[in-house]
Enzyme design. Structure first.
Site, short mmCIF file in Angstrom:
data_model
loop_
_atom_site.label_atom_id
_atom_site.label_comp_id
_atom_site.label_asym_id
_atom_site.label_seq_id
_atom_site.Cartn_x
_atom_site.Cartn_y
_atom_site.Cartn_z
N GLU A 191 2.90 -5.28 5.43
CA GLU A 191 2.63 -5.83 4.10
C GLU A 191 2.54 -7.35 4.20
O GLU A 191 3.42 -8.00 4.76
CB GLU A 191 3.80 -5.42 3.17
CG GLU A 191 3.66 -5.87 1.73
CD GLU A 191 4.78 -5.32 0.83
OE1 GLU A 191 5.78 -4.78 1.37
OE2 GLU A 191 4.65 -5.43 -0.40
N LYS A 202 -1.26 -2.34 -4.20
CA LYS A 202 0.06 -1.73 -4.42
C LYS A 202 0.24 -1.36 -5.89
O LYS A 202 -0.07 -2.15 -6.79
CB LYS A 202 1.13 -2.75 -4.00
CG LYS A 202 2.56 -2.26 -3.98
CD LYS A 202 3.44 -3.42 -3.43
CE LYS A 202 4.88 -3.05 -3.20
NZ LYS A 202 5.62 -4.19 -2.59
N CYS A 230 4.72 0.04 0.74
CA CYS A 230 6.17 -0.11 0.55
C CYS A 230 6.73 0.62 -0.68
O CYS A 230 6.93 1.83 -0.62
CB CYS A 230 6.50 -1.60 0.50
SG CYS A 230 8.20 -1.97 1.00
#
Lengths: 551, 551
Positions: A44, A123, A159
């Site tokens: 990330e 995300k 994540c």
């Protein structure tokens, strides 16, 4: 269908050093290519470092990150990279609908094949708790990105997307995903490695796909990313685990979702907890020092356990030749303390000097007519002035050696023993400081190395030595009791009543909680240091200074 | 249809002092009742104070807040309160769906009539930018609450709900709302009063209802709630405006959405901007001192403008008899500086003492062989030790006198002139410090009072006096230029290139921006102080310390 050789590139980016991070990324791609990879996965925000905090609100920063992605794309247009796919994390400027005009960015993963961007994922779940403020600076995405390499289908998520329910991750199976690629910036916490593995296993089983969990590594302010990237197949069998606290490049051959094999020699070992904690503290300190352009550190050596552990962490991190210990005895310092400080320095070859404080203190005591607590604080502050003077004179970073138990109850002198830019054990409670010291000595023994920490520093009763025969337990309960109360209050957020119900004395509980609340203003002015617990002081725990709540 | 007499109860709660805040609330209800009110409106979180930050994650805190609402409900069951309706802001424990398990609360407004809860509204739009972190700790609500009093229909919304589009506020007209009641915890910022009035007017016009904007008042850590509650009718005519920076109770008779009249004498005046800024600084300091249990403050008086302005703010806030100024001359201090410090103290009757630093400094210089920058920093740190020693000895709060321009570029000695628990002018840039000083002197003149700030402190070139003939402009550009560059970089988030395009020298811009970035670690350890700008240092601007970005 030929196999895909996937490279897990576990890098250590520096926040804001975009072109430098890009160089590391290209070097990793080249090495992966040399080893036959046709797909390379980064973490990330690998291009900018992570977390970027409010840098995400600067348009120029986002444009520079975007330019680095373009630069990378262009590099990958060279014939040397033919048929290579790269998945890379980065922030991107967005024109998506924003709730409040503050967030202008998305937290993205871009897929580049043959020098062309073939897709971008944003995300969806933005963590906005603990140390994270992503809802502040990012706009969520909501579509899964799936692409093919050699007939295998890969989907990217980032994540927090796998820590929450719903969102794009729910479409993994619908998109016929063979392998989920999860880009992470997940900081170390005690026991978090087990949690992550369980999550990844659950994801693989639930969506019937292999899952590659790729984490960053390195220290960034108060966070330490521990790497420890994981690959499991669709039957939740662990295939590989990258190094913890080190950069790594692991290659995996994927024939099908349930046919993964690591390339070359690879050991699946799980280091013990104290090893992990120690190494997180070492990496956190090393990266803070190096990424901020320091080459040496200075700290006070009292002969006590806290400064001994901090000095040893520093010696492990940047070499004892770059650690400068200063013994600053007063008339209250016992001969034992002075001996222990010198002994510690000599064991590892740490630089050592003595600066007695008596001649520096007396003029203040006389001119300001100080005694009692104000005279005790004076001693600590004069020591602070010495350390900062040496820091200024020689360009060394000052380390402050306070532990979490002390910080919690305010058992410190602000602008005295709290001075410094970095606090190596600020999230380590006193009882754990002792455990770490014993573990580190045992580790040295097991390797036939000099035991770094003097036994006396571990066994003697802790004392600030600010008045004759003072020990910490004059003012505080025994540390095992104090740490248990602190754990209940801070980590478990229990009330006075609930803590008393655990079996502690009510007056003691009230006193400890009151000390914690009243020390908030001091903590707010404290140095940063590496988070290792589920609730570190700093941005993990945000309480008002002006706060009359007792409960 | 009889009229409704609405009381706007603009209170100053203390965070966490739930039972104390409840007492104030009941006292306001009693006074409103005496004046014939049948509806009393309080601000956002009036029962707990605001913002409560992570107190919202403590179950015991939420239960205690809930208990206070129950207590209030019971009190209102007394016949004395028959037919009275109260609208009160508070946090509430919720079992609503939570994204991450961190947020267990909602930010609510409860409506109580005849001692019965008749409805509860939960804030929908949760601000999570600037100084706010509400998405971290609150679960959003999504339904408008509408209730009737004497045939008029009232709907409640909370603060951010009217700053964003969509959400429950969109149903105001659908619910046939006559009067929107807006509970706020809206901190002071320069020019924000105009913004709020425009918003409230827009709301009234768009939804064809009267709008009552009820704000808190008082200082809470780095925020100052300025009150300034507003009532407008459905035609956007201003009916009343409560006091700014003071508690207030304003009564309004409402016959219909376009028929509002203030009860008693009421003046619609708008104070000028410097008056507002000055009073926000005074209220911020007073409430920090009083709510944290101090009765006096100590600060260094250098003879310069910053300490003169801070001392005057403190004298205005808590009385000159509670302000202790310390002149700490060195061999580099000019006679003029010493005279100006004494003059300042005498004008307002501030307590004054002299502590020369020469005898305190020399032992350090000799023992540590300090010169140059490390000797300059030593002077500032010895002054810090003096102030903290006096603070410890007498239980006084230390004020640190740095201004925003200094903090921005790190033109200060950490643990030296930065020591203190509160920084009165940390969000006031140097050019504004001068403006405020002139304004305050003019204000005194206009009231035939002694002019508080010596003219020489305003007109002489600023100097830290740490070496012979030093002035700030040896190291920094003129403050008008510096402040303009800082405004572009910090407030407007412009890049180097964009700032140069405004007409500033490129080398200078790069130097200033680099100074700002490198001072992040110092600012992180600085005292809190009142936010008055759109971008204060502290939780308004969150940047990494480890940050290599230049752009």
């Amino acid at each position: 269908m030929s196999k895909v050789r996937l490279a897990l590139a576990q890098t250590n980016p520096t926040v804001g050093e975009i072109q430098g991070n890009l160089k590391v990324i290209v070097a990793n791609i080249d090495e992966a290519l040399k080893q036959g990879a046709n797909l390379v996965l980064f973490g990330e925000m690998a291009i900018t470092g992570y977390p970027i905090e409010d840098l995400a609100t600067r348009e120029s920063f986002l444009l520079d990150a975007e330019k680095a992605i373009k630069d990378l794309t262009q590099i990958l247009q060279s014939p040397a990279y033919k048929d290579l796919t790269v998945v890379i994390g980065h922030p991107a400027l967005t024109t998506a609908n924003q709730a409040h005009g503050w967030a202008i960015a998305q937290n993205c993963a871009t897929v580049i094949t043959n020098g062309q961007v073939i897709g971008r994922y944003a995300k969806h779940h933005l963590p906005n708790y603990s140390v994270f403020d992503e809802y502040r600076t990012f706009v969520p995405g909501d579509e899964l990105l799936t692409f093919e390499v050699n007939g295998l289908r890969f989907s990217t998520v980032i994540c927090e997307d796998i820590w929450q329910n719903g969102g794009p991750v729910a479409d993994l199976a619908k998109n016929n995903t063979d392998v989920a690629l999860i880009l992470n910036g997940s900081p170390f916490e005690i026991d978090k490695d087990d949690t992550r593995l369980a999550l990844v296993n659950k994801l693989a089983t639930k969506h019937n796909c292999a899952a590659i969990y790729l984490n960053l590594v390195g220290g960034q302010d108060d966070l330490v990313f521990d790497g420890d990237s994981i690959a499991v197949d669709s039957k939740a069998r662990i295939i590989a685990r990258a190094k913890q606290f080190k950069t790594d490049l692991v290659l995996i051959d994927i024939g099908a979702k349930d046919d993964l094999a690591v390339v070359g020699e690879h050991h699946l070992t799980k280091p013990n907890e104290l090893w992990q904690i120690w190494n997180s503290l070492v990496l956190g300190l090393r990266d803070y020092v190096q990424k901020n352009g320091f080459s040496s550190v200075v700290l006070g050596l009292s002969g006590g356990i806290d400064s001994a552990v901090c000095a040893t962490i520093a010696a492990d991190a940047i070499g004892p030749e770059n650690v400068f210990g200063v013994s600053m005895p007063s008339k209250y310092s016992s001969p034992g303390s002075k001996d222990d400080a010198l002994d510690l320095a000599q064991r590892r070859g740490i630089n050592y000097q003595v600066q007695a404080i008596e001649n520096l203190i007396q003029p203040f005591e006389t001119q300001l007519e100080l005694d009692g607590l104000s005279a005790e604080n004076l001693q600590a502050r004069v020591r602070g002035v010495i350390l900062m003077s040496l820091s200024n004179k020689h360009g060394m970073l000052t380390l402050t050696t306070g532990n979490k138990s002390e910080l919690a109850v305010g058992y410190s002198t602000i602008y005295g023993d709290t001075v410094g830019g970095y606090a190596p054990i600020k999230d380590v409670e006193k009882t754990l400081v002792w455990e770490l010291a014993k573990w580190r000595n045992g580790y040295a023994l097991s390797r036939n190395e000099v035991v770094p920490i003097p036994e006396a520093s571990i066994t003697k009763p802790p004392s600030a030595e600010l008045r004759p025969d003072q020990v910490d337990q004059d003012s505080l309960p025994p540390y095992d009791i104090l740490d248990a109360i602190l754990d209940a209050y801070i980590n478990q957020r229990k009330s006075t009543k609930e803590i008393v119900a655990l079996g502690f004395d009510e007056a003691l509980v009230s006193k400890v909680l009151s000390l914690v609340d009243h020390a908030e203003w001091k903590r707010r002015q404290g140095a940063i240091g590496p988070k290792i617990s589920g609730m570190a002081f700093g941005r993990d725990r945000r309480l008002p200074i002006t706060n009359k709540y007792k409960g």
